[in-house]
Design an enzyme around this catalytic site. Structure first.
Site, PDB file in Angstrom:
ATOM      1  N   ASP A   1      -2.563   1.690  -4.724  1.00  0.00           N
ATOM      2  CA  ASP A   1      -3.852   1.696  -4.029  1.00  0.00           C
ATOM      3  C   ASP A   1      -4.789   0.683  -4.668  1.00  0.00           C
ATOM      4  OD1 ASP A   1      -3.098   3.993  -2.418  1.00  0.00           O
ATOM      5  OD2 ASP A   1      -3.256   5.102  -4.293  1.00  0.00           O
TER       6      ASP A   1
ATOM      7  N   HIS B   1       0.814  -1.219   0.000  1.00  0.00           N
ATOM      8  CA  HIS B   1       0.000   0.000   0.000  1.00  0.00           C
ATOM      9  C   HIS B   1       0.848   1.270   0.000  1.00  0.00           C
ATOM     10  CE1 HIS B   1      -3.907   1.620  -0.095  1.00  0.00           C
ATOM     11  NE2 HIS B   1      -4.501   0.785   0.728  1.00  0.00           N
TER      12      HIS B   1
END
Lengths: 399, 82
Positions: free
Chosen positions: A378, A374
């Site tokens: 995304d 992350h």
């Protein structure tokens, strides 16, 4: 001793494939080192002439310790380059009778085939030979390309006088070939680091594979085995192509700022029979068509089994594909192999009730998952990536 | 070629593509995929080796007939019309 992974602290030299005076080109395989991932072929970083071998087979050396001295290609090499040190007393079992009476200056490389051709042997054979203190070069190989197999070593062991008990390796033996305790430790280190450092997010998506399967079946029907294609290769090819759309998922996060890799070195998780797994990478898959990927996968799996992986293959992966194959379960949600930033997991393709053209039909389907870092990407980008894999698999003929 | 020759030849190819298997410990009814842990690529490498050795086409439709050493030996014998 090169580092073959962030978790590696030392390695044991198994054999030299070159001798002093040999000319080597960058990328040539010069030695075999036993690591937690099994026996790995070591490629030389630069061209030159081997001036001296500084380590002897059987020695365990810390990462960074010199293995050999490389001279300039045009530099004269004295014929009596420094001899390798004799085996450390507890390193490799009892001395072989034919070596015992000779001075230590007898070059170890003398036992190797002329020209330093790579000596093929399975990990099990290497481990057993080291245990017995047998030289692999002296064992007749009956495997592919003359590879020395476990059975060959056992035969050779019977054919020679029994060694003295004092030097025997007393380590408990598990599955032959690999030290499973060490492999477990290596996996634990990498996976703990991954879960500690990488904020994973996960996405899953079901893909209809019926068109792809029909296309493969038709392609394979009138072809000899060597020309057949497997679903596994199609999944890898679709993954590699989808990376063109979401390139930030391909790379190694080793320093800030992160930069994706242009080359796609696609790691393949290969489960080992004794437990554990290795994820060697097929280098430059972005340049390969489906058949080239197929050939490379067959070669990679075969070499994983026979213990002939190269250090570049286990240290340069930029993404990993883990595929459960036909006999697995529905889905695999993976743990990223650091410092990579994404792992693609394919469950077992199964017949499932799928809505196809407005009606429920039994069709082959697979669940693909993405585990991604992350810090780098995304969910929306990850979703685009899985959708792109799906799209390629609906038009397999475009592969 | 007798059935035991065929069996030995089959095990020879099997242990070549899977060198960590010990021919002595392979049972005739062991399933290649589930019990001996061959993946689809190992299996294709085995089919390819059997194709080379015996000159048989071994189409994909026949793969279930190679599921165990016993089945495979029977299949090879039938195909070679022994």
């Amino acid at each position: 001793m090169p580092s073959l992974g962030a978790d590696m602290e030392e390695g044991k030299l198994i054999e030299w494939l070159v001798k002093p005076g040999d000319r080597v080109a960058k990328g040539d395989i010069v030695a075999v080192v036993e690591t937690q991932k099994g026996a790995i072929e070591i490629e030389v970083f630069e061209a030159g002439v081997i001036a001296a071998l500084l380590a002897a087979p059987g020695e365990t050396l810390p990462v960074g310790a010199p293995l050999a001295r490389l001279g300039e290609a045009d530099e004269g090499v004295p014929p009596t380059a420094a001899p390798p040190r004799p085996d450390a007393p507890k390193a490799a079992g009892p001395p072989v009778a034919e070596v015992a009476g000779k001075p230590v200056a007898e070059p170890v490389a003398a036992a190797l085939p002329v020209g330093g051709a790579p000596l093929l042997a399975s990990p099990a054979a290497r481990a057993r030979a080291a245990e017995l203190g047998l030289k692999l070069g002296a064992v007749h190989g009956s495997g592919p390309g003359g590879a020395v197999l476990l059975a060959d070593v056992e035969r050779a062991a019977i054919a020679r006088p029994a060694p003295t008990a004092s030097g025997m390796d007393s380590r408990p033996k598990g599955k032959p070939g690999l030290d499973m305790v060490e492999m477990r430790r290596a996996i634990a280190t990498a996976m703990t680091r991954s879960k500690r450092e990488i904020p994973h997010y996960y996405l899953c998506h079901e893909i209809d594979l019926q068109s792809a399967q029909d296309w493969l079946t038709a392609h394979n029907a009138d072809r000899v085995p060597d020309q057949r294609r497997l679903m596994g290769a199609l999944l890898v090819r679709a993954t590699v192509r989808a990376l063109a759309k979401v390139p930030e998922l391909n790379g190694r996060f080793e320093a800030e700022p992160y930069a994706p890799s242009a080359a796609i070195h696609c790691g393949l998780a290969v489960a080992l029979r004794g437990g554990g797994l290795i994820a060697p990478a097929i280098l430059n898959t972005q340049d390969m068509d489906l058949d080239a990927i197929m050939t490379a996968m067959r070669d990679m799996v075969a070499r994983t089994r026979t213990g002939r992986l190269r250090n570049s293959e286990i240290t340069q992966g930029t993404i990993t594909v883990s595929s459960l194959g036909e006999t697995g379960v529905d889905a695999l949600v993976g743990v990223i192999y650091p410092p990579q930033v994404a792992l693609v997991g394919f469950g077992a393709p199964r017949l499932k009730p799928v809505v196809f053209k407005g009606a429920v039909q039994p069709r082959l389907a697979v669940t693909v998952s993405l585990a991604a870092d992350h810090r780098i990407s995304d969910g929306r980008r990850g979703a685009q990536f899985l959708a792109e894999i799906d799209r390629f698999l609906q038009e397999p003929e475009s592969q | 070629m007798t059935p035991s020759d065929l069996r030995a030849a089959f095990l020879d190819e099997l242990t070549t593509i899977a060198p960590d298997l010990d021919a002595e410990s392979i049972g005739d009814d062991d399933r290649l995929r589930d019990d001996l842990g061959l993946d689809s690529i190992d299996f294709l490498n085995l089919v390819s080796a059997l194709h080379e050795r015996f000159g048989l086409p071994i189409p994909e439709a026949d793969y279930p007939r190679l599921a165990t050493p016993a089945k495979a030996v029977a299949y090879l014998a039938e195909m070679l019309a022994l």
